[in-house]
Design an enzyme around this catalytic site. Sequence first.
Site, PDB file in Angstrom:
ATOM      1  N   GLU A   4      -3.981   5.636  -0.836  1.00  0.00           N
ATOM      2  CA  GLU A   4      -2.781   6.127  -0.663  1.00  0.00           C
ATOM      3  C   GLU A   4      -0.908   6.182  -1.154  1.00  0.00           C
ATOM      4  OE1 GLU A   4      -0.983   2.981   1.537  1.00  0.00           O
ATOM      5  OE2 GLU A   4      -2.803   3.060   1.048  1.00  0.00           O
TER       6      GLU A   4
ATOM      7  N   HIS B  78      -2.972  -5.892   4.908  1.00  0.00           N
ATOM      8  CA  HIS B  78      -3.095  -5.498   6.051  1.00  0.00           C
ATOM      9  C   HIS B  78      -3.067  -7.149   6.973  1.00  0.00           C
ATOM     10  CE1 HIS B  78      -5.658  -1.919   5.881  1.00  0.00           C
ATOM     11  NE2 HIS B  78      -5.022  -2.137   4.480  1.00  0.00           N
TER      12      HIS B  78
ATOM     13  N   ASP C 268      -7.693  -3.852  13.568  1.00  0.00           N
ATOM     14  CA  ASP C 268      -7.253  -3.218  12.369  1.00  0.00           C
ATOM     15  C   ASP C 268      -7.758  -1.656  12.646  1.00  0.00           C
ATOM     16  OD1 ASP C 268      -5.630  -2.475  10.037  1.00  0.00           O
ATOM     17  OD2 ASP C 268      -5.536  -4.855   9.196  1.00  0.00           O
TER      18      ASP C 268
ATOM     19  N   ALA D  41       4.386 -13.409  -5.492  1.00  0.00           N
ATOM     20  CA  ALA D  41       5.987 -13.556  -5.550  1.00  0.00           C
ATOM     21  C   ALA D  41       6.612 -14.084  -4.196  1.00  0.00           C
ATOM     22  CB  ALA D  41       6.326 -12.942  -6.867  1.00  0.00           C
TER      23      ALA D  41
ATOM     24  N   SER E  66       5.684  -2.605   0.452  1.00  0.00           N
ATOM     25  CA  SER E  66       6.748  -2.402  -0.773  1.00  0.00           C
ATOM     26  C   SER E  66       7.313  -1.164  -0.287  1.00  0.00           C
ATOM     27  CB  SER E  66       6.201  -2.597  -1.937  1.00  0.00           C
ATOM     28  OG  SER E  66       5.557  -3.515  -2.820  1.00  0.00           O
TER      29      SER E  66
ATOM     30  N   GLN F 242       8.128 -11.409  -2.453  1.00  0.00           N
ATOM     31  CA  GLN F 242       8.644 -10.190  -2.867  1.00  0.00           C
ATOM     32  C   GLN F 242       9.949  -9.964  -2.285  1.00  0.00           C
ATOM     33  OE1 GLN F 242       6.649  -6.901  -3.793  1.00  0.00           O
ATOM     34  NE2 GLN F 242       7.205  -5.919  -2.533  1.00  0.00           N
TER      35      GLN F 242
ATOM     36  N   GLU G 268      10.096  -2.365   2.275  1.00  0.00           N
ATOM     37  CA  GLU G 268      10.241  -4.039   1.709  1.00  0.00           C
ATOM     38  C   GLU G 268      11.704  -3.525   1.140  1.00  0.00           C
ATOM     39  OE1 GLU G 268       8.003  -6.407   0.758  1.00  0.00           O
ATOM     40  OE2 GLU G 268       6.405  -6.951   2.644  1.00  0.00           O
TER      41      GLU G 268
ATOM     42  N   HIS H 151       4.515  -0.061  -7.335  1.00  0.00           N
ATOM     43  CA  HIS H 151       2.574   0.860  -7.221  1.00  0.00           C
ATOM     44  C   HIS H 151       2.739   1.326  -5.939  1.00  0.00           C
ATOM     45  CE1 HIS H 151       2.083  -2.971  -4.636  1.00  0.00           C
ATOM     46  NE2 HIS H 151       1.373  -2.492  -3.482  1.00  0.00           N
TER      47      HIS H 151
END
Length: 495
Positions: free
Chosen positions: A400, A34, A132, A359, A381, A361, A384, A376
């Site tokens: 989720e 987040h 948030d 990393a 992710s 990513q 991206e 995961h």
Amino acid sequence: MASPSPPPHANTTDRKTNPAKLRVFFIPFFATGHLIPMTDLAVLFAGNPRVEATIVVTPSNAALISATISRSSNPIRLLTYPFPSVGLPAGIENLATASPSESHLIYAAVDLAHQSHEALLRRHLPDALVADIPFFWAAAIADELGIPRLTFHAVGVFPQLIMNNLFRIRSEIANSGSDNTVVTVPGLPGKQIRIPRRELPQFLVSEDHMSESWARMKEAQLRAHGVVVNTFCGLEPEYCEMYRKVDAKRAYFVGPVALSLYGSDPKGGGLRGCNSGSHVDCLTWLDRWEVGSVVFVCFGSWCHFSPKQLAELALGLEESGRPFLWAVRGDRASAAEEWIPEGWEERVKAKGMVIWGWAPQVAILGHTAVGAFMTHCGWNSVLEAASSGVGMLTWPLVFEQFINERLVVEVTRSGARVWEGGRRSEREEDSELVSREVIRRAISRFMETGGEGEKAREKAKELARMAKEAVEEGGTSRRNLDHLIEDLINARGHV
């Protein structure tokens, strides 16, 4: 209607400092997944000369985003407040740094942050607030101060709609039989989505902290000025359309925020970029390989595999015979004692590279050598990978992520599951061990010419094209961001 007068104890100095600028405060949840996208969002806001962006975080979380803030060409203000006292060791203020046994204390800290947030907002009186989703009380505070409050979502609208619709029937789910029961999600557009009960977030199956607060979070969201989501319309178009109608007064889809700011620049982006020699080394290592030949393996900032599962994954990567780049939580010294198979590092050194800890990513996924991403299915992710045009091998773990997987595998068809038919569960203790043979077969199948991986990569490349168009001048996400800032400027003094 005119904005109400500030309470007697409020300090109005901040408002008088630069009344011409829209002063927006951003308050992220205590999780790296987040924290990063909300910081990126603040940087995007600060790129508008009419806006002053301020991020409100605890000290250890401030340290995590310091590189992003310092590298930004747009000035970002930083305010800190003490992390609530919940019995955690000093410096543990984030789900990524907490152990599995400590994670419930991070959630306990959420409720205790209420007073600090209220004191800061009353003292500084911003013109607008982006908070948030867990911080539902921000809506009431914003109402009292006469400022617009927006809910920030670090996950997409597909999982949000599914969790909303299942929450309404959670008593039926809880009484539906065994964990093998397959639940059909009601009220969705397009393809029917079916999920085994054991793969659902726990708050949809039994009473916990989240189930108690979910209704309050959603009530606060619906009465707020609007919702900001890190997604783009091309990724989940029919769901974005539905979301605007049922889950917010106003919805602004502004992602992928990382793509807006950095593209695939390996030197940009603070936490997303290359901040050390080892990070630069991994990109140099990727330069050795042919286009689309490397499997990138990363399970995010908050995942906890058992030592036995890590050993099976290591052996599965080795036996696939494919070059791989693997980002592993923790450090090599403890891993060598706990799970690294004897002789494994020597055997794979010609084809494999391990990054210990964080990393870069975005930069890795943007490298042409990467042909598959074992993930995961955390929302960052997924975004991206979609932005980079990389097909995904999905291995969801918690919350989720099993829902996100269905967007990837069943809706966009930009990925494939690592394994089918086995016992998968949102609770690690109920999930079966995934063997090296299953992992080897999944990689081989996905990387072979003409197989499912090739089709997934074609779909992923189409998503990457749409993501790029979304954040460019005139694109849907760029227009949404511009409209959001304009709406907040127009709302100043009229909430």
